[in-house]
Design a protein around this motif. Structure first.
Motif, PDB file in Angstrom:
ATOM      1  N   HIS A  31     -37.063  -8.234  -6.347  1.00 56.03           N
ATOM      2  CA  HIS A  31     -36.159  -9.501  -6.163  1.00 56.03           C
ATOM      3  C   HIS A  31     -36.432 -10.682  -7.196  1.00 56.03           C
ATOM      4  CE1 HIS A  31     -34.477 -13.438  -4.024  1.00 56.03           C
ATOM      5  NE2 HIS A  31     -33.678 -12.366  -3.493  1.00 56.03           N
ATOM      6  N   PRO A  32     -35.476 -11.386  -7.699  1.00 54.45           N
ATOM      7  CA  PRO A  32     -35.659 -12.414  -8.774  1.00 54.45           C
ATOM      8  C   PRO A  32     -36.631 -13.619  -8.203  1.00 54.45           C
ATOM      9  CG  PRO A  32     -33.510 -12.064  -8.459  1.00 54.45           C
ATOM     10  CD  PRO A  32     -33.923 -11.206  -7.600  1.00 54.45           C
ATOM     11  N   GLU A  33     -36.593 -13.703  -6.942  1.00 53.84           N
ATOM     12  CA  GLU A  33     -37.672 -14.814  -6.426  1.00 53.84           C
ATOM     13  C   GLU A  33     -38.909 -14.042  -6.036  1.00 53.84           C
ATOM     14  OE1 GLU A  33     -35.599 -17.294  -3.517  1.00 53.84           O
ATOM     15  OE2 GLU A  33     -34.066 -17.659  -5.231  1.00 53.84           O
ATOM     16  N   TYR A  34     -38.934 -13.034  -5.316  1.00 58.50           N
ATOM     17  CA  TYR A  34     -40.089 -12.419  -4.507  1.00 58.50           C
ATOM     18  C   TYR A  34     -40.782 -11.569  -5.492  1.00 58.50           C
ATOM     19  CZ  TYR A  34     -38.836 -14.288   0.011  1.00 58.50           C
ATOM     20  OH  TYR A  34     -38.287 -15.073   1.159  1.00 58.50           O
ATOM     21  N   GLY A  35     -39.990 -11.188  -6.756  1.00 60.77           N
ATOM     22  CA  GLY A  35     -40.949 -10.177  -7.567  1.00 60.77           C
ATOM     23  C   GLY A  35     -40.837  -8.836  -6.780  1.00 60.77           C
ATOM     24  N   GLN A  36     -41.895  -7.977  -6.789  1.00 58.37           N
ATOM     25  CA  GLN A  36     -42.055  -7.000  -6.056  1.00 58.37           C
ATOM     26  C   GLN A  36     -42.634  -7.155  -4.564  1.00 58.37           C
ATOM     27  OE1 GLN A  36     -42.196  -3.445  -7.187  1.00 58.37           O
ATOM     28  NE2 GLN A  36     -42.114  -3.018  -4.767  1.00 58.37           N
ATOM     29  N   TYR A  37     -41.674  -6.703  -3.662  1.00 61.80           N
ATOM     30  CA  TYR A  37     -41.965  -7.142  -2.230  1.00 61.80           C
ATOM     31  C   TYR A  37     -41.781  -6.371  -1.444  1.00 61.80           C
ATOM     32  CZ  TYR A  37     -37.200  -8.413  -0.699  1.00 61.80           C
ATOM     33  OH  TYR A  37     -35.897  -8.203  -0.293  1.00 61.80           O
ATOM     34  N   VAL A  38     -42.315  -6.191  -0.057  1.00 59.45           N
ATOM     35  CA  VAL A  38     -42.337  -5.382   1.075  1.00 59.45           C
ATOM     36  C   VAL A  38     -41.956  -6.315   2.425  1.00 59.45           C
ATOM     37  CG1 VAL A  38     -43.425  -3.809   2.403  1.00 59.45           C
ATOM     38  CG2 VAL A  38     -43.523  -3.557   0.120  1.00 59.45           C
ATOM     39  N   ILE A  39     -41.193  -5.661   3.246  1.00 53.25           N
ATOM     40  CA  ILE A  39     -41.068  -6.409   4.687  1.00 53.25           C
ATOM     41  C   ILE A  39     -41.450  -5.419   5.670  1.00 53.25           C
ATOM     42  CG2 ILE A  39     -39.630  -7.444   6.385  1.00 53.25           C
ATOM     43  CD1 ILE A  39     -38.032  -8.665   4.006  1.00 53.25           C
ATOM     44  N   ALA A  63     -40.542 -15.339  -9.140  1.00 53.49           N
ATOM     45  CA  ALA A  63     -40.624 -16.756  -9.493  1.00 53.49           C
ATOM     46  C   ALA A  63     -42.058 -17.298  -8.902  1.00 53.49           C
ATOM     47  CB  ALA A  63     -39.535 -17.648  -8.606  1.00 53.49           C
ATOM     48  N   SER A  64     -42.983 -17.210  -9.853  1.00 57.22           N
ATOM     49  CA  SER A  64     -44.470 -17.294  -9.617  1.00 57.22           C
ATOM     50  C   SER A  64     -44.975 -17.884 -10.687  1.00 57.22           C
ATOM     51  CB  SER A  64     -45.022 -15.904  -9.291  1.00 57.22           C
ATOM     52  OG  SER A  64     -46.365 -15.773  -9.200  1.00 57.22           O
ATOM     53  N   THR A  65     -46.066 -18.769 -10.592  1.00 53.23           N
ATOM     54  CA  THR A  65     -46.730 -19.667 -11.385  1.00 53.23           C
ATOM     55  C   THR A  65     -48.210 -18.954 -11.649  1.00 53.23           C
ATOM     56  OG1 THR A  65     -47.657 -21.158  -9.830  1.00 53.23           O
ATOM     57  CG2 THR A  65     -45.600 -21.634 -10.884  1.00 53.23           C
ATOM     58  N   GLY A  66     -48.574 -18.133 -11.173  1.00 56.20           N
ATOM     59  CA  GLY A  66     -49.787 -17.311 -11.102  1.00 56.20           C
ATOM     60  C   GLY A  66     -49.934 -16.061 -10.214  1.00 56.20           C
ATOM     61  N   ALA A  67     -51.006 -15.424 -10.360  1.00 58.79           N
ATOM     62  CA  ALA A  67     -51.216 -14.138  -9.410  1.00 58.79           C
ATOM     63  C   ALA A  67     -51.479 -14.664  -8.041  1.00 58.79           C
ATOM     64  CB  ALA A  67     -52.445 -13.254  -9.923  1.00 58.79           C
ATOM     65  N   HIS A  68     -50.928 -14.192  -7.013  1.00 57.15           N
ATOM     66  CA  HIS A  68     -50.929 -14.837  -5.574  1.00 57.15           C
ATOM     67  C   HIS A  68     -50.254 -13.640  -4.755  1.00 57.15           C
ATOM     68  CE1 HIS A  68     -47.312 -16.734  -6.401  1.00 57.15           C
ATOM     69  NE2 HIS A  68     -47.115 -16.741  -5.061  1.00 57.15           N
ATOM     70  N   LEU A  69     -50.395 -13.719  -3.660  1.00 55.77           N
ATOM     71  CA  LEU A  69     -49.799 -13.064  -2.258  1.00 55.77           C
ATOM     72  C   LEU A  69     -48.970 -14.242  -1.602  1.00 55.77           C
ATOM     73  CD1 LEU A  69     -48.994 -10.679  -0.415  1.00 55.77           C
ATOM     74  CD2 LEU A  69     -50.981 -11.488   0.840  1.00 55.77           C
ATOM     75  N   HIS A  70     -47.732 -13.899  -1.564  1.00 54.92           N
ATOM     76  CA  HIS A  70     -46.832 -14.782  -0.737  1.00 54.92           C
ATOM     77  C   HIS A  70     -46.809 -14.234   0.611  1.00 54.92           C
ATOM     78  CE1 HIS A  70     -43.556 -17.475   0.567  1.00 54.92           C
ATOM     79  NE2 HIS A  70     -42.909 -16.456   0.906  1.00 54.92           N
ATOM     80  N   LEU A  71     -47.170 -14.410   1.447  1.00 56.26           N
ATOM     81  CA  LEU A  71     -47.120 -13.782   2.738  1.00 56.26           C
ATOM     82  C   LEU A  71     -46.438 -14.752   3.758  1.00 56.26           C
ATOM     83  CD1 LEU A  71     -48.447 -11.731   4.779  1.00 56.26           C
ATOM     84  CD2 LEU A  71     -50.025 -13.389   5.381  1.00 56.26           C
ATOM     85  N   GLN A  72     -45.353 -14.081   4.681  1.00 59.79           N
ATOM     86  CA  GLN A  72     -44.627 -14.360   5.502  1.00 59.79           C
ATOM     87  C   GLN A  72     -44.897 -13.774   6.808  1.00 59.79           C
ATOM     88  OE1 GLN A  72     -41.033 -15.864   2.777  1.00 59.79           O
ATOM     89  NE2 GLN A  72     -40.439 -15.362   4.967  1.00 59.79           N
ATOM     90  N   VAL A  73     -45.133 -14.441   8.014  1.00 61.60           N
ATOM     91  CA  VAL A  73     -44.855 -13.991   9.367  1.00 61.60           C
ATOM     92  C   VAL A  73     -43.806 -14.374  10.069  1.00 61.60           C
ATOM     93  CG1 VAL A  73     -46.062 -13.756  11.438  1.00 61.60           C
ATOM     94  CG2 VAL A  73     -47.371 -13.814   9.451  1.00 61.60           C
ATOM     95  N   MET A  74     -42.986 -13.517  10.549  1.00 56.38           N
ATOM     96  CA  MET A  74     -41.537 -13.709  11.205  1.00 56.38           C
ATOM     97  C   MET A  74     -41.477 -13.349  12.668  1.00 56.38           C
ATOM     98  SD  MET A  74     -39.427 -13.270   7.814  1.00 56.38           S
ATOM     99  CE  MET A  74     -40.165 -11.635   7.460  1.00 56.38           C
ATOM    100  N   PRO A  75     -41.693 -14.136  13.709  1.00 55.50           N
ATOM    101  CA  PRO A  75     -41.583 -13.441  15.035  1.00 55.50           C
ATOM    102  C   PRO A  75     -39.993 -13.124  15.217  1.00 55.50           C
ATOM    103  CG  PRO A  75     -43.065 -15.114  15.055  1.00 55.50           C
ATOM    104  CD  PRO A  75     -42.744 -15.148  13.688  1.00 55.50           C
ATOM    105  N   GLY A  76     -39.541 -12.112  15.709  1.00 52.46           N
ATOM    106  CA  GLY A  76     -38.072 -11.864  15.972  1.00 52.46           C
ATOM    107  C   GLY A  76     -37.540 -11.344  14.579  1.00 52.46           C
ATOM    108  N   THR A 119     -37.355 -22.407 -10.352  1.00 51.35           N
ATOM    109  CA  THR A 119     -36.781 -21.603  -9.632  1.00 51.35           C
ATOM    110  C   THR A 119     -37.703 -21.399  -8.135  1.00 51.35           C
ATOM    111  OG1 THR A 119     -37.728 -19.718 -10.448  1.00 51.35           O
ATOM    112  CG2 THR A 119     -35.546 -20.285 -11.247  1.00 51.35           C
ATOM    113  N   CYS A 120     -38.573 -22.314  -7.912  1.00 46.76           N
ATOM    114  CA  CYS A 120     -39.539 -22.149  -6.956  1.00 46.76           C
ATOM    115  C   CYS A 120     -38.943 -23.023  -5.724  1.00 46.76           C
ATOM    116  CB  CYS A 120     -40.753 -22.644  -7.007  1.00 46.76           C
ATOM    117  SG  CYS A 120     -41.901 -21.265  -8.105  1.00 46.76           S
ATOM    118  N   SER A 121     -39.088 -22.737  -4.593  1.00 43.08           N
ATOM    119  CA  SER A 121     -38.757 -23.536  -3.052  1.00 43.08           C
ATOM    120  C   SER A 121     -39.610 -24.746  -3.126  1.00 43.08           C
ATOM    121  CB  SER A 121     -38.657 -22.645  -2.192  1.00 43.08           C
ATOM    122  OG  SER A 121     -38.061 -23.414  -0.925  1.00 43.08           O
ATOM    123  N   SER A 122     -38.861 -25.921  -2.574  1.00 42.36           N
ATOM    124  CA  SER A 122     -39.548 -26.900  -1.967  1.00 42.36           C
ATOM    125  C   SER A 122     -39.939 -26.898  -0.353  1.00 42.36           C
ATOM    126  CB  SER A 122     -38.895 -28.216  -2.415  1.00 42.36           C
ATOM    127  OG  SER A 122     -37.662 -28.315  -1.707  1.00 42.36           O
TER     128      SER A 122
END
Length: 147
Positions: free
Chosen positions: A63-71, A115-128, A31-34
């Motif tokens: 969220h099913p993909e992001y798990g616990q997440y914050v924007i 949707a995660s294969t191990g403990a990590h922080l998925h970080l996104q930066v979104m100008p706009g 279920t992970c993105s390419s």
């Protein structure tokens, strides 16, 4: 929680280890993105995550993909820049939509949710507020700045 100086900071204190960079990749799970729209940082489960800048919480949920997440929405140089922090330990974020956060304030703890294969922080930066850019060069150029 996050160390450093300036009005923009890295979300994790100490050395940054990247397990999956920004951009095209082989999907690490069914279920992970390419097309990876952020970077995965692996400082260890339970590591505190700090807000990269002052701002207002737009989303704090699961969220099913992001798990616990914050924007968080930030005003940087008079423009909207949003950041997304995903896969945190369930219940580790004290933040709610509408909360005002300070730079470095606790966002949550590194986890392995969604949707995660191990403990990590998925970080996104979104100008706009919507279109992700590679967080590493963006933070390298901006961290430590005074706004």
């Amino acid at each position: 929680m996050n160390t450093g100086t300036g009005d923009i900071r890295w979300p994790i204190a100490g050395a940054i280890t990247i397990s999956s960079p920004f951009g095209p990749r082989s999907a690490p799970c069914a279920t992970c993105s390419s097309i990876h729209q952020g970077v995965d940082l692996t400082p260890g489960a339970g590591t505190p995550i700090g807000a990269i800048a002052a701002g207002t919480v737009r989303v704090s949920t699961t969220h099913p993909e992001y798990g616990q997440y914050v924007i968080i929405d930030h005003q940087i140089d008079g423009r909207l820049v949003s950041t997304l922090y995903a896969h945190m330990i369930f219940g580790s974020s004290p933040l709610r939509p509408g909360d005002t956060v300070a730079v470095g304030q606790l966002v949550g703890l590194v986890g392995n949710t969604g949707a995660s294969t191990g403990a990590h922080l998925h970080l996104q930066v979104m100008p706009g507020g919507t279109t992700p850019v590679n967080p590493i060069p963006w933070l390298t150029a901006n961290a430590g700045r005074t706004l």
